[in-house]
Design an enzyme around this catalytic site. Sequence first.
Site, PDB file in Angstrom:
ATOM      1  N   THR A 168       1.918  10.056   3.948  1.00 29.50           N
ATOM      2  CA  THR A 168       0.735  10.734   3.425  1.00 29.50           C
ATOM      3  C   THR A 168      -0.471  10.684   4.130  1.00 29.50           C
ATOM      4  OG1 THR A 168       0.570   8.952   1.787  1.00 29.50           O
ATOM      5  CG2 THR A 168       1.658  11.014   1.102  1.00 29.50           C
ATOM      6  N   GLU A 205       0.036  -3.364   4.563  1.00 34.91           N
ATOM      7  CA  GLU A 205      -0.928  -2.460   4.779  1.00 34.91           C
ATOM      8  C   GLU A 205      -1.154  -1.625   6.129  1.00 34.91           C
ATOM      9  OE1 GLU A 205      -3.512  -0.906   3.975  1.00 34.91           O
ATOM     10  OE2 GLU A 205      -3.975  -1.332   1.775  1.00 34.91           O
ATOM     11  N   ASP A 206      -1.690  -0.462   6.086  1.00 34.38           N
ATOM     12  CA  ASP A 206      -1.843   0.147   7.099  1.00 34.38           C
ATOM     13  C   ASP A 206      -3.270   0.218   7.839  1.00 34.38           C
ATOM     14  OD1 ASP A 206      -2.192   1.945   5.259  1.00 34.38           O
ATOM     15  OD2 ASP A 206      -1.942   3.783   6.951  1.00 34.38           O
ATOM     16  N   LYS A 218     -10.787  -1.034  -2.026  1.00 37.50           N
ATOM     17  CA  LYS A 218     -10.615  -1.715  -0.660  1.00 37.50           C
ATOM     18  C   LYS A 218     -11.872  -1.545   0.159  1.00 37.50           C
ATOM     19  CE  LYS A 218      -5.876  -0.814  -0.939  1.00 37.50           C
ATOM     20  NZ  LYS A 218      -4.692   0.017  -0.415  1.00 37.50           N
ATOM     21  N   SER A 262      -2.344   0.500  -4.180  1.00 38.58           N
ATOM     22  CA  SER A 262      -3.183   1.818  -3.564  1.00 38.58           C
ATOM     23  C   SER A 262      -4.463   2.106  -4.238  1.00 38.58           C
ATOM     24  CB  SER A 262      -1.985   2.870  -3.875  1.00 38.58           C
ATOM     25  OG  SER A 262      -2.654   4.191  -3.478  1.00 38.58           O
ATOM     26  N   ALA A 263      -5.319   2.704  -3.271  1.00 37.63           N
ATOM     27  CA  ALA A 263      -6.489   3.164  -3.606  1.00 37.63           C
ATOM     28  C   ALA A 263      -6.641   4.637  -3.879  1.00 37.63           C
ATOM     29  CB  ALA A 263      -7.382   3.336  -2.319  1.00 37.63           C
ATOM     30  N   LYS A 314      -9.061   5.408   6.128  1.00 39.11           N
ATOM     31  CA  LYS A 314      -7.793   5.119   5.640  1.00 39.11           C
ATOM     32  C   LYS A 314      -7.937   4.004   4.659  1.00 39.11           C
ATOM     33  CE  LYS A 314      -4.369   6.126   9.463  1.00 39.11           C
ATOM     34  NZ  LYS A 314      -3.495   5.475  10.317  1.00 39.11           N
ATOM     35  N   ASP A 356       0.811  -1.232   0.085  1.00 36.67           N
ATOM     36  CA  ASP A 356      -0.191   0.172   0.145  1.00 36.67           C
ATOM     37  C   ASP A 356       0.741   1.157  -0.107  1.00 36.67           C
ATOM     38  OD1 ASP A 356      -2.266   1.508   0.441  1.00 36.67           O
ATOM     39  OD2 ASP A 356      -1.644   1.836   2.572  1.00 36.67           O
ATOM     40  N   LEU A 357       0.387   2.350  -0.268  1.00 35.61           N
ATOM     41  CA  LEU A 357       1.407   3.574  -0.341  1.00 35.61           C
ATOM     42  C   LEU A 357       1.124   4.263   0.942  1.00 35.61           C
ATOM     43  CD1 LEU A 357       3.166   5.530  -2.227  1.00 35.61           C
ATOM     44  CD2 LEU A 357       1.169   6.498  -2.999  1.00 35.61           C
ATOM     45  N   ASP A 358      -0.099   5.105   1.089  1.00 34.82           N
ATOM     46  CA  ASP A 358      -0.424   5.942   1.949  1.00 34.82           C
ATOM     47  C   ASP A 358      -0.260   5.347   3.451  1.00 34.82           C
ATOM     48  OD1 ASP A 358      -0.913   8.016  -0.038  1.00 34.82           O
ATOM     49  OD2 ASP A 358      -2.862   7.478  -0.149  1.00 34.82           O
TER      50      ASP A 358
HETATM   51  C1  BG6 Z   1      -5.636   5.671   0.331  1.00 33.64           C
HETATM   52  C2  BG6 Z   1      -5.892   6.506   1.388  1.00 33.64           C
HETATM   53  O1  BG6 Z   1      -4.424   5.172  -0.038  1.00 33.64           O
HETATM   54  O2  BG6 Z   1      -6.245   6.516  -0.837  1.00 33.64           O
HETATM   55  C3  BG6 Z   1      -7.179   6.952   1.719  1.00 33.64           C
HETATM   56  O3  BG6 Z   1      -5.558   5.509   2.688  1.00 33.64           O
HETATM   57  C4  BG6 Z   1      -7.652   7.853   0.530  1.00 33.64           C
HETATM   58  O4  BG6 Z   1      -7.400   7.721   2.710  1.00 33.64           O
HETATM   59  C5  BG6 Z   1      -7.726   7.071  -0.753  1.00 33.64           C
HETATM   60  O5  BG6 Z   1      -8.835   8.159   0.809  1.00 33.64           O
HETATM   61  C6  BG6 Z   1      -7.996   7.711  -1.771  1.00 33.64           C
HETATM   62  O6  BG6 Z   1      -6.752   8.698  -2.349  1.00 33.64           O
HETATM   63  P1  BG6 Z   1      -6.859   9.948  -3.292  1.00 33.64           P
HETATM   64  O7  BG6 Z   1      -5.415  10.405  -3.254  1.00 33.64           O
HETATM   65  O8  BG6 Z   1      -7.386   9.562  -4.743  1.00 33.64           O
HETATM   66  O9  BG6 Z   1      -7.800  11.057  -2.654  1.00 33.64           O
HETATM   67 MG    MG Z   2      -2.663   3.084   3.558  1.00 32.23          MG
END
Ligand code: BG6
Ligand code: MG
Length: 218
Positions: free
Chosen positions: A17, A169-170, A145, A114-115, A45, A9-11
Amino acid sequence: MNLQLAIFDLDGVIVDTAKYHYLAWMRLGDEIGIEFTKQDNERLKGVSRMRSLDILLEIGQQERTALEKEQLASKKNGWYVDYINQMDASEILPGVLPFLDELRGEGIKVALGSASKNARTILDRVGLTDYFHAIVDGNLVSKAKPDPEVFTLGASLLNIEPRHAVVFEDAQAGIEAALRANMMTIGVGDPHTLKDAHYVIPGFANFTLSDLHRVLAR
Ligand code: BG6
Ligand code: MG
């Protein structure tokens, strides 16, 4: 397990982030009169931008039209993008780079799951884009997710079976997605929040590939 693929996962896993998402949602919450706690924030998240907004509105017991929601989400994203445009390589979380190097050195494929629709911007800013054999982000998947699509797509792009993959994953929603994808799950963060993961680490500082092999052999 015969480890062939590590999906990150990224964030909140590779870069912090998650704190910028939190700050931007707080700012939006302030503007529309919705207060939410750190614990509420765990629910935001890992889930998509729109789903996060729905959760926020639900917490504040507010209703908005589809158009208003588009505007609110894009406002939040504007603030978030201001934060991430300031990022550089110093924001890669401790231990992540050496761990990615170790994986690649052993011929294990590395993917992003990542989402976020901002994932590529962030990877470019911190100089990590070329580290990944596959990048699956919020622009590529139709189901967010905890649906497993973001992880199963990464594995199938690289022709690797889910049982040979481990996910870092966090977020609760991300652990659920990875479990539904039949992958090994390593939570990154708090063991109470991530109680469904197979194993939880506080971060990648002091976590090596041999540690991972030990965990997977348990
Ligand atoms: C996920 C985050 O990686 O991305 C979420 O954990 C976030 O908190 C989601 O809502 C969507 O991100 P973005 O950058 O498309 O608004
Ligand atoms: Mg995350």
